[in-house]
Design a protein around this motif. Structure first.
Motif, PDB file in Angstrom:
ATOM      1  N   SER A  10      -3.105  34.886 -46.501  1.00  0.00           N
ATOM      2  CA  SER A  10      -3.372  35.732 -47.664  1.00  0.00           C
ATOM      3  C   SER A  10      -4.028  37.058 -47.278  1.00  0.00           C
ATOM      4  O   SER A  10      -4.289  37.885 -48.149  1.00  0.00           O
ATOM      5  CB  SER A  10      -4.277  34.990 -48.651  1.00  0.00           C
ATOM      6  OG  SER A  10      -5.529  34.657 -48.046  1.00  0.00           O
ATOM      7  N   GLN A  11      -4.288  37.252 -45.996  1.00  0.00           N
ATOM      8  CA  GLN A  11      -5.020  38.433 -45.558  1.00  0.00           C
ATOM      9  C   GLN A  11      -4.077  39.475 -44.944  1.00  0.00           C
ATOM     10  O   GLN A  11      -3.032  39.142 -44.388  1.00  0.00           O
ATOM     11  CB  GLN A  11      -6.088  38.054 -44.529  1.00  0.00           C
ATOM     12  CG  GLN A  11      -7.206  37.214 -45.084  1.00  0.00           C
ATOM     13  CD  GLN A  11      -8.226  36.854 -44.034  1.00  0.00           C
ATOM     14  OE1 GLN A  11      -7.955  36.911 -42.826  1.00  0.00           O
ATOM     15  NE2 GLN A  11      -9.422  36.462 -44.457  1.00  0.00           N
ATOM     16  N   THR A  18      -8.096  42.956 -46.091  1.00  0.00           N
ATOM     17  CA  THR A  18      -7.887  42.647 -47.504  1.00  0.00           C
ATOM     18  C   THR A  18      -7.522  41.175 -47.637  1.00  0.00           C
ATOM     19  O   THR A  18      -6.702  40.659 -46.872  1.00  0.00           O
ATOM     20  CB  THR A  18      -6.761  43.515 -48.103  1.00  0.00           C
ATOM     21  OG1 THR A  18      -7.079  44.886 -47.909  1.00  0.00           O
ATOM     22  CG2 THR A  18      -6.599  43.258 -49.592  1.00  0.00           C
ATOM     23  N   ASP A  19      -8.107  40.522 -48.634  1.00  0.00           N
ATOM     24  CA  ASP A  19      -7.831  39.094 -48.872  1.00  0.00           C
ATOM     25  C   ASP A  19      -7.683  38.880 -50.373  1.00  0.00           C
ATOM     26  O   ASP A  19      -8.326  39.576 -51.187  1.00  0.00           O
ATOM     27  CB  ASP A  19      -8.968  38.234 -48.324  1.00  0.00           C
ATOM     28  CG  ASP A  19      -8.548  36.771 -48.160  1.00  0.00           C
ATOM     29  OD1 ASP A  19      -7.398  36.439 -48.555  1.00  0.00           O
ATOM     30  OD2 ASP A  19      -9.356  35.978 -47.654  1.00  0.00           O
ATOM     31  N   GLN A  20      -6.815  37.946 -50.747  1.00  0.00           N
ATOM     32  CA  GLN A  20      -6.638  37.577 -52.149  1.00  0.00           C
ATOM     33  C   GLN A  20      -6.937  36.096 -52.305  1.00  0.00           C
ATOM     34  O   GLN A  20      -6.406  35.259 -51.562  1.00  0.00           O
ATOM     35  CB  GLN A  20      -5.218  37.873 -52.623  1.00  0.00           C
ATOM     36  CG  GLN A  20      -4.903  39.357 -52.738  1.00  0.00           C
ATOM     37  CD  GLN A  20      -3.587  39.611 -53.430  1.00  0.00           C
ATOM     38  OE1 GLN A  20      -2.890  38.681 -53.824  1.00  0.00           O
ATOM     39  NE2 GLN A  20      -3.252  40.884 -53.600  1.00  0.00           N
ATOM     40  N   ARG A  31      -6.494  36.173 -60.170  1.00  0.00           N
ATOM     41  CA  ARG A  31      -6.496  36.499 -58.752  1.00  0.00           C
ATOM     42  C   ARG A  31      -7.602  37.511 -58.475  1.00  0.00           C
ATOM     43  O   ARG A  31      -7.830  38.441 -59.252  1.00  0.00           O
ATOM     44  CB  ARG A  31      -5.157  37.106 -58.314  1.00  0.00           C
ATOM     45  CG  ARG A  31      -3.942  36.251 -58.633  1.00  0.00           C
ATOM     46  CD  ARG A  31      -3.833  35.049 -57.724  1.00  0.00           C
ATOM     47  NE  ARG A  31      -3.565  35.443 -56.347  1.00  0.00           N
ATOM     48  CZ  ARG A  31      -3.464  34.588 -55.338  1.00  0.00           C
ATOM     49  NH1 ARG A  31      -3.651  33.278 -55.550  1.00  0.00           N
ATOM     50  NH2 ARG A  31      -3.211  35.017 -54.121  1.00  0.00           N
ATOM     51  N   THR A  32      -8.293  37.332 -57.377  1.00  0.00           N
ATOM     52  CA  THR A  32      -9.362  38.237 -56.985  1.00  0.00           C
ATOM     53  C   THR A  32      -9.029  38.844 -55.623  1.00  0.00           C
ATOM     54  O   THR A  32      -8.664  38.102 -54.696  1.00  0.00           O
ATOM     55  CB  THR A  32     -10.706  37.500 -56.908  1.00  0.00           C
ATOM     56  OG1 THR A  32     -10.992  36.927 -58.181  1.00  0.00           O
ATOM     57  CG2 THR A  32     -11.823  38.465 -56.528  1.00  0.00           C
ATOM     58  N   GLU A  33      -9.129  40.154 -55.532  1.00  0.00           N
ATOM     59  CA  GLU A  33      -8.872  40.832 -54.260  1.00  0.00           C
ATOM     60  C   GLU A  33     -10.198  41.248 -53.646  1.00  0.00           C
ATOM     61  O   GLU A  33     -11.017  41.911 -54.288  1.00  0.00           O
ATOM     62  CB  GLU A  33      -7.976  42.059 -54.473  1.00  0.00           C
ATOM     63  CG  GLU A  33      -7.627  42.767 -53.159  1.00  0.00           C
ATOM     64  CD  GLU A  33      -6.685  43.942 -53.357  1.00  0.00           C
ATOM     65  OE1 GLU A  33      -5.471  43.724 -53.394  1.00  0.00           O
ATOM     66  OE2 GLU A  33      -7.198  45.070 -53.505  1.00  0.00           O
ATOM     67  N   LEU A  34     -10.377  40.868 -52.391  1.00  0.00           N
ATOM     68  CA  LEU A  34     -11.575  41.214 -51.644  1.00  0.00           C
ATOM     69  C   LEU A  34     -11.178  42.181 -50.530  1.00  0.00           C
ATOM     70  O   LEU A  34     -10.176  41.968 -49.839  1.00  0.00           O
ATOM     71  CB  LEU A  34     -12.213  39.950 -51.043  1.00  0.00           C
ATOM     72  CG  LEU A  34     -12.517  38.819 -52.036  1.00  0.00           C
ATOM     73  CD1 LEU A  34     -13.020  37.590 -51.285  1.00  0.00           C
ATOM     74  CD2 LEU A  34     -13.548  39.284 -53.057  1.00  0.00           C
ATOM     75  N   ARG A  35     -11.945  43.223 -50.356  1.00  0.00           N
ATOM     76  CA  ARG A  35     -11.618  44.225 -49.345  1.00  0.00           C
ATOM     77  C   ARG A  35     -12.893  44.665 -48.643  1.00  0.00           C
ATOM     78  O   ARG A  35     -13.890  44.982 -49.292  1.00  0.00           O
ATOM     79  CB  ARG A  35     -10.928  45.415 -49.985  1.00  0.00           C
ATOM     80  CG  ARG A  35     -10.527  46.506 -48.996  1.00  0.00           C
ATOM     81  CD  ARG A  35      -9.756  47.613 -49.689  1.00  0.00           C
ATOM     82  NE  ARG A  35      -8.546  47.090 -50.325  1.00  0.00           N
ATOM     83  CZ  ARG A  35      -7.756  47.803 -51.122  1.00  0.00           C
ATOM     84  NH1 ARG A  35      -8.069  49.067 -51.395  1.00  0.00           N
ATOM     85  NH2 ARG A  35      -6.668  47.270 -51.640  1.00  0.00           N
TER      86      ARG A  35
END
Length: 321
Positions: free
Chosen positions: A261-262, A291-293, A300-304
């Protein structure tokens, strides 16, 4: 009316299909005008007779009178030109005329020369009633993966410095594809005098930029390299405000991260700027971004997260800076 929008008006015609058509008391113009509604072309050609030869793809006129804004200005006993089916043929192109309080009556007529299937050249002479003469030369050529379009200007014209100054300019563009997907573009734009291009309406730009660029795009990588030099066409611009880039380099790489997912993106850029408002400086920048989801269903949450580093080196600056 022909396919390219030009029209022919005549009192009568005698047509043999596949051979020729003869028109009496004809009027021809390349203008895409709606003459039925009273629109009038800037110029047209009127003749006692016009003949369209389909075999030679040529239209000929006899006892020709050229009218500009409905005023007769030129008489020729004979005139011939290609019909609308001809893509390229050596000969004169449509002339143009203009008038202004500064330049007076301006006239120009291009002459087009077909060298072969991949090369041609066009010469356009300009006569400015009050200000001198000029010649514009355009050369074009195509190869399998490249093309060249070069325009040269030369003249003896009145400038703000003196009357009848010898001036010149170039605007050339070369495109090619090299190696494994490298698109290379070379552009040369330069003028010997800072105002004549705009004053005589050859080019309205206030800056001319010469550059060399190379670009390569891959599914997961991008490369870009540029070197350039700017010339101001404003007399008040100082030399230390006309920026040179030598060079600018940019690289970007995108690949999977540590999990499916990254996404991991890496960017690296470097630039050398000279004459940037009196400064000479270098800048190096590096950026690593992960970036990860996460989440399930509709949520859905996106982490960066990113780590950016930059370094500047100033080699010269104005005393007042």
């Amino acid at each position: 009316r022909f396919k390219d929008g030009s029209f022919l008006v005549a009192d009568d015609s005698d047509t043999t299909t596949g051979d020729r058509s003869i028109f009496s008391s004809s009027r021809f113009s390349p203008c895409n005008c709606d003459i039925e509604k009273g629109e009038s072309p800037n110029w047209d050609v009127r003749a006692t007779s016009s003949t369209h030869n389909e075999k030679t793809q040529t239209i000929t006129h006899r006892n020709v009178r050229m009218h500009v804004l409905n005023l007769p200005l030129l008489y020729l006993p004979y005139l011939a030109h290609p019909d609308w089916t001809v893509r390229r043929r050596t000969g004169f192109l449509a002339p143009s005329f203009g008038i202004s309080s500064d330049l007076g009556l301006t006239s120009s007529i291009p002459y087009f020369v077909v060298i072969d299937d991949t090369r041609d050249v066009e010469f356009t002479g300009y006569r400015f009633q009050h200000r001198g003469t000029a010649l514009k030369t355009r050369y074009r050529q195509r190869w399998d993966n490249s093309d060249l379009n070069a325009v040269l200007y030369a003249g003896s014209l009145n400038t703000f410095k003196k009357n009848r100054e010898n001036v010149a300019a170039i605007d050339a563009l070369f495109n090619t594809r090299l190696g494994d997907g490298w698109d290379v573009q070379l552009r040369a734009r330069r003028a010997s005098q800072d105002t004549f291009m705009r004053r005589y309406k050859f080019n309205s730009d206030t800056w001319l930029k010469s550059s060399a660029t190379a670009e390569r795009i891959k599914p997961d990588r991008y490369y870009y390299v540029e070197a350039s030099d700017a010339q101001s066409l404003s007399a008040g611009t100082a030399a230390d405000h006309q920026t040179t880039i030598l060079p600018y380099v940019f690289y970007e790489d995108v690949k999977p991260g540590f999990r499916s997912s990254q996404t991991l993106k890496t960017e690296i850029s470097a630039i050398q700027l000279d004459n940037d408002e009196g400064h000479d400086l270098s800048r190096w920048v590096g950026n690593i971004e992960l970036t990860d989801q996460v989440g399930t269903g509709n949520l859905r949450t996106e982490l960066r997260t990113a780590l950016i580093g930059s370094y500047y080196s100033i080699q010269k600056k104005p005393a007042s800076a």
